[in-house]
Design a protein around this motif. Structure first.
Motif, mmCIF file in Angstrom:
data_model
loop_
_atom_site.group_PDB
_atom_site.id
_atom_site.type_symbol
_atom_site.label_atom_id
_atom_site.label_comp_id
_atom_site.label_asym_id
_atom_site.label_seq_id
_atom_site.Cartn_x
_atom_site.Cartn_y
_atom_site.Cartn_z
ATOM 1 N N UNK A 495 44.697 19.903 76.601
ATOM 2 C CA UNK A 495 45.772 20.479 75.972
ATOM 3 C C UNK A 495 45.607 21.105 74.568
ATOM 4 N N UNK A 496 45.518 22.424 74.465
ATOM 5 C CA UNK A 496 44.882 22.764 72.940
ATOM 6 C C UNK A 496 45.684 24.034 72.629
ATOM 7 N N UNK A 497 45.483 24.399 71.550
ATOM 8 C CA UNK A 497 45.989 25.805 70.880
ATOM 9 C C UNK A 497 44.707 26.517 70.758
ATOM 10 N N UNK A 498 44.944 27.726 71.281
ATOM 11 C CA UNK A 498 43.892 28.622 71.564
ATOM 12 C C UNK A 498 44.021 29.752 70.075
ATOM 13 N N UNK A 499 43.032 29.840 69.271
ATOM 14 C CA UNK A 499 43.131 30.527 67.890
ATOM 15 C C UNK A 499 41.873 31.593 68.267
ATOM 16 N N UNK A 500 42.235 32.637 67.751
ATOM 17 C CA UNK A 500 41.456 33.847 67.793
ATOM 18 C C UNK A 500 40.097 33.473 66.804
ATOM 19 N N UNK A 501 39.010 34.191 66.751
ATOM 20 C CA UNK A 501 38.000 33.821 65.740
ATOM 21 C C UNK A 501 38.458 34.291 64.408
ATOM 22 N N UNK A 502 39.336 35.016 63.853
ATOM 23 C CA UNK A 502 39.931 35.476 62.866
ATOM 24 C C UNK A 502 40.624 34.145 62.258
ATOM 25 N N UNK A 503 41.767 33.975 63.465
ATOM 26 C CA UNK A 503 42.591 32.502 63.025
ATOM 27 C C UNK A 503 41.859 31.379 62.586
ATOM 28 N N UNK A 504 40.734 31.149 63.521
ATOM 29 C CA UNK A 504 39.902 30.034 63.173
ATOM 30 C C UNK A 504 39.209 29.833 61.929
ATOM 31 N N UNK A 505 38.641 31.243 61.595
ATOM 32 C CA UNK A 505 38.169 31.219 60.353
ATOM 33 C C UNK A 505 39.057 31.228 59.094
ATOM 34 N N UNK A 506 40.011 31.717 59.184
ATOM 35 C CA UNK A 506 41.007 31.772 58.120
ATOM 36 C C UNK A 506 41.749 30.394 58.096
ATOM 37 N N UNK A 507 41.928 29.622 59.168
ATOM 38 C CA UNK A 507 42.425 28.414 58.901
ATOM 39 C C UNK A 507 41.406 27.343 58.319
ATOM 40 N N UNK A 508 39.999 27.674 58.581
ATOM 41 C CA UNK A 508 39.159 26.698 57.976
ATOM 42 C C UNK A 508 39.039 27.060 56.571
ATOM 43 N N UNK A 509 38.992 28.212 55.989
ATOM 44 C CA UNK A 509 38.866 28.574 54.703
ATOM 45 C C UNK A 509 39.991 28.100 53.952
ATOM 46 N N UNK A 510 41.377 28.483 54.448
ATOM 47 C CA UNK A 510 42.571 27.814 53.576
ATOM 48 C C UNK A 510 42.467 26.347 53.491
ATOM 49 N N UNK A 511 42.165 25.657 54.439
ATOM 50 C CA UNK A 511 42.372 24.287 54.337
ATOM 51 C C UNK A 511 41.328 23.534 53.986
ATOM 52 N N UNK A 512 40.106 24.009 54.235
ATOM 53 C CA UNK A 512 38.993 23.232 53.757
ATOM 54 C C UNK A 512 38.341 23.691 52.210
ATOM 55 N N UNK A 513 38.781 24.923 51.736
ATOM 56 C CA UNK A 513 38.160 25.641 50.672
ATOM 57 C C UNK A 513 39.186 26.098 49.680
ATOM 58 N N UNK A 514 40.087 26.882 50.198
ATOM 59 C CA UNK A 514 41.259 27.548 49.197
ATOM 60 C C UNK A 514 42.078 26.395 48.672
ATOM 61 N N UNK A 515 42.664 25.612 49.259
ATOM 62 C CA UNK A 515 43.423 24.511 48.873
ATOM 63 C C UNK A 515 42.891 23.655 47.857
ATOM 64 N N UNK A 516 41.692 23.148 48.267
ATOM 65 C CA UNK A 516 41.054 22.355 47.093
ATOM 66 C C UNK A 516 40.682 23.060 46.026
ATOM 67 N N UNK A 517 40.165 24.267 46.091
ATOM 68 C CA UNK A 517 39.755 25.140 44.970
ATOM 69 C C UNK A 517 41.110 25.289 44.004
ATOM 70 N N UNK A 518 42.083 25.721 44.568
ATOM 71 C CA UNK A 518 43.294 25.619 43.942
ATOM 72 C C UNK A 518 43.805 24.491 43.203
ATOM 73 N N UNK A 519 43.906 23.374 44.075
ATOM 74 C CA UNK A 519 44.043 22.158 43.166
ATOM 75 C C UNK A 519 42.987 21.839 41.960
ATOM 76 N N UNK A 520 41.718 21.933 42.297
ATOM 77 C CA UNK A 520 40.758 21.728 41.135
ATOM 78 C C UNK A 520 41.125 22.648 39.946
ATOM 79 N N UNK A 521 41.492 23.780 40.063
ATOM 80 C CA UNK A 521 41.818 24.830 38.832
ATOM 81 C C UNK A 521 42.830 24.228 38.311
ATOM 82 N N UNK A 522 43.967 23.791 39.185
ATOM 83 C CA UNK A 522 45.246 23.302 38.527
ATOM 84 C C UNK A 522 44.890 22.003 37.642
ATOM 85 N N UNK A 523 44.104 21.083 38.216
ATOM 86 C CA UNK A 523 43.877 19.856 37.617
ATOM 87 C C UNK A 523 42.958 20.197 36.150
ATOM 88 N N UNK A 524 41.736 21.456 36.306
ATOM 89 C CA UNK A 524 41.221 21.433 35.224
ATOM 90 C C UNK A 524 42.089 22.191 34.158
#
Length: 531
Positions: A495-524
């Motif tokens: 059982x799985x949720x099928x994501x398009x390539x754009x959705x998979x890439x977007x999810x990856x960058x938002x969760x693993x890169x964008x959110x940590x970067x935003x948190x880093x800048x806020x902390x800094x």
């Protein structure tokens, strides 16, 4: 990250330089992230990326020009030295994490916590891979192009499966070729199948082109590449047996499907035909529950095949012909009985007698490998002749639990009263036997099971039962295909949720890169304001 001297010592030029440093760092980071995103979508760098990187670099140069002396003074201060030590500690920690990830990648392990282990390779696949004696290479011709979304999804599935294959054997490796980016490599492979396709080759020059994308497809190709000879399985016909080619639920089409996927050749044979003998290339002869007995010429053909060291898989119907001429040759007796099981009715404290017998405890025999539960709707007991005739060795494969009983039943009898009486014989009873018989220097083997309906498509297609695997295990064991005597790959997509390539890439960058970067800048920023 840009740093500056305390705010009370900064000039207007330094304050502008500090702001330029923050803005430049943000632009560089955003530009790099967007560049990575475009690369993953097979797109080239555009003017937005170039602009962000160029402006960001200029702003950082302006920051260094205005804040250089302040940075040097800050690093020489006690607080600066503590910051340098902290940076070294953080760098060392990150280095350890990176090394640990590299080691984990090279020594891959996984834990499958799904209920039916559907994310793990089947036991048959594992046995085939671990038994590889030659180098096998798989070339995956798939494209990650955004215009082929479904293909990109299948490509990831294929990578995941083949990565598990490579983990199981040092003799298996794979590579991925994007045939749209590298059409020359696809052409040089001299493929006869249009992509997407997987080419599996061995070191002897053998090759198989696999169009499917599942474990079953790849394992079948491996078996075909590594097998030295084809196994021929013949089913007898003309006596009301279960037929492998019957499309309804009274046949053995499901078992034929599994055996075909394991690269066996399946055929039917009429022993009353022109030749009246078992073919010379027969590996296993299957007698699947005849409703009438064999004629003398057919009996002779079967017995001659046994005497030549043949392998026979025999299913006997309840109230059907017990084939005494064959059972005598094998040193066993098919008793004229029907087995019933006493089953407790949940929540009532009562019990009922059921003619369907469930077996979930298995003797240590290769035929039982991987089985969890097998259901027999009609079952008769078997008994070895004591003492065993000369040259015959008998071994129990399956037996019932003690909560079973038998009642006598005559050949052709249609109905029976299952109500328990004092005359009933109590279990356990042997219902499946292995027989080895010596004919001079040759050894014949047989597996006899006192039931037939359990092997029909009505039950073998039920995923909650292992009936099909009991049949295929027995046939593969008789065929000396030890690697295949286990649970083969199943058709159980997760059982799985099928994501398009754009959705998979977007999810990856938002969760693993964008959110940590935003948190880093806020902390800094908070840390900077508190200085």
């Amino acid at each position: 990250m840009p740093r500056s001297a305390p705010q009370q010592h900064r000039t207007r030029f330094q304050r502008l330089a500090a702001q330029a440093g923050w803005i430049g760092s943000a632009l560089l980071l955003c530009g790099l992230l967007y560049w990575l995103y475009l690369s993953s979508m097979v797109q080239s760098r555009n003017w937005m990326v170039n602009g962000a990187l160029g402006v960001g670099a200029l702003l950082l140069v302006f920051f260094l020009a205005g804040m250089g002396s302040a940075l040097i003074a800050g690093f020489r201060s006690p607080e600066g030295k503590r910051s340098i030590r902290s940076a070294i500690l953080i760098t060392a920690t990150l280095g350890v994490i990176v090394i640990a990830n590299i080691l984990a990648y090279r020594r891959h392990y996984q834990w499958d916590v799904t209920g039916n282990r559907r994310l793990s390779l089947s036991p048959v696949t594992v046995r085939v891979l671990r038994g590889l004696k030659q180098k096998i290479e798989a070339t995956v011709f798939y494209s990650d192009s955004p215009s082929r979304r479904w293909e990109a999804q299948d490509a990831q599935k294929v990578r995941d499966i083949l990565a598990q294959y490579a983990d199981q054997s040092p003799n298996f490796r794979y590579k991925v070729v994007d045939y749209m980016r590298e059409p020359d490599r696809y052409s040089s492979a001299q493929m006869t199948t249009m992509p997407p396709v997987v080419l599996i080759t061995n070191e002897s020059g053998g090759r198989e082109e696999v169009k499917g994308s599942g474990e079953k497809d790849f394992t079948g190709a491996l078996i075909k590449l590594t097998r030295k000879e084809l196994r021929h399985i013949y089913f007898t016909t003309g006596h009301g047996e279960l037929a492998p080619d019957t499309a309804d639920q009274s046949g053995m089409a499901e078992i034929k499907t599994v055996l075909t996927e394991q690269q066996h050749a399946i055929g039917s044979i009429d022993l009353m035909g022109k030749e009246r003998r078992v073919p010379a290339d027969c590996t296993v002869l299957v007698i699947a529950g005849p409703q009438v007995d064999f004629q003398p010429p057919e009996r002779k053909a079967v017995l001659d095949y046994l005497a030549s060291g043949g392998r026979v898989f025999i299913l006997l119907r309840v109230a059907g012909p017990p084939l005494p001429w064959l059972m005598k040759e094998l040193g066993i007796v098919a008793q004229d009985t029907i087995i019933a099981q006493i089953v407790e009715i949940p929540g009532t404290g009562l019990a009922e007698v059921n003619k369907t017998v469930r077996i979930s405890k298995f003797d240590p025999h290769d035929v039982n490998r991987g089985l969890r539960a097998v259901y027999f709707p009609l079952l008769r007991s078997l008994k070895s002749v004591v003492p065993a005739p000369k040259g015959i060795t008998t071994r129990t494969i399956l037996k019932t639990d003690p909560d079973t009983l038998t009642k006598p039943i005559q050949q052709g009898q249609r109905t029976i009263d299952l109500k328990p009486t004092a005359k009933d014989t109590k279990g356990p009873f042997d219902i499946a036997l292995e027989i080895d018989k010596q004919f001079g220097k040759k050894t014949a083997k047989a597996v006899v099971i006192g039931g037939t309906d359990w092997a029909s498509d009505l039950l073998t297609t039920n995923p909650e039962m292992d009936n099909r695997y009991l049949a295929t295990n027995a046939i593969n064991w008789l065929a000396s295909e030890d690697a295949l005597v286990d649970i083969p790959p199943r058709d159980e997509p997760p059982e799985q949720i099928t994501l398009s390539p754009e959705e998979r890439v977007r999810t990856f960058y938002i969760n693993l890169l964008l959110v940590p970067v935003v948190c880093f800048f806020m902390a800094a920023y908070v840390l900077w304001k508190r200085r």
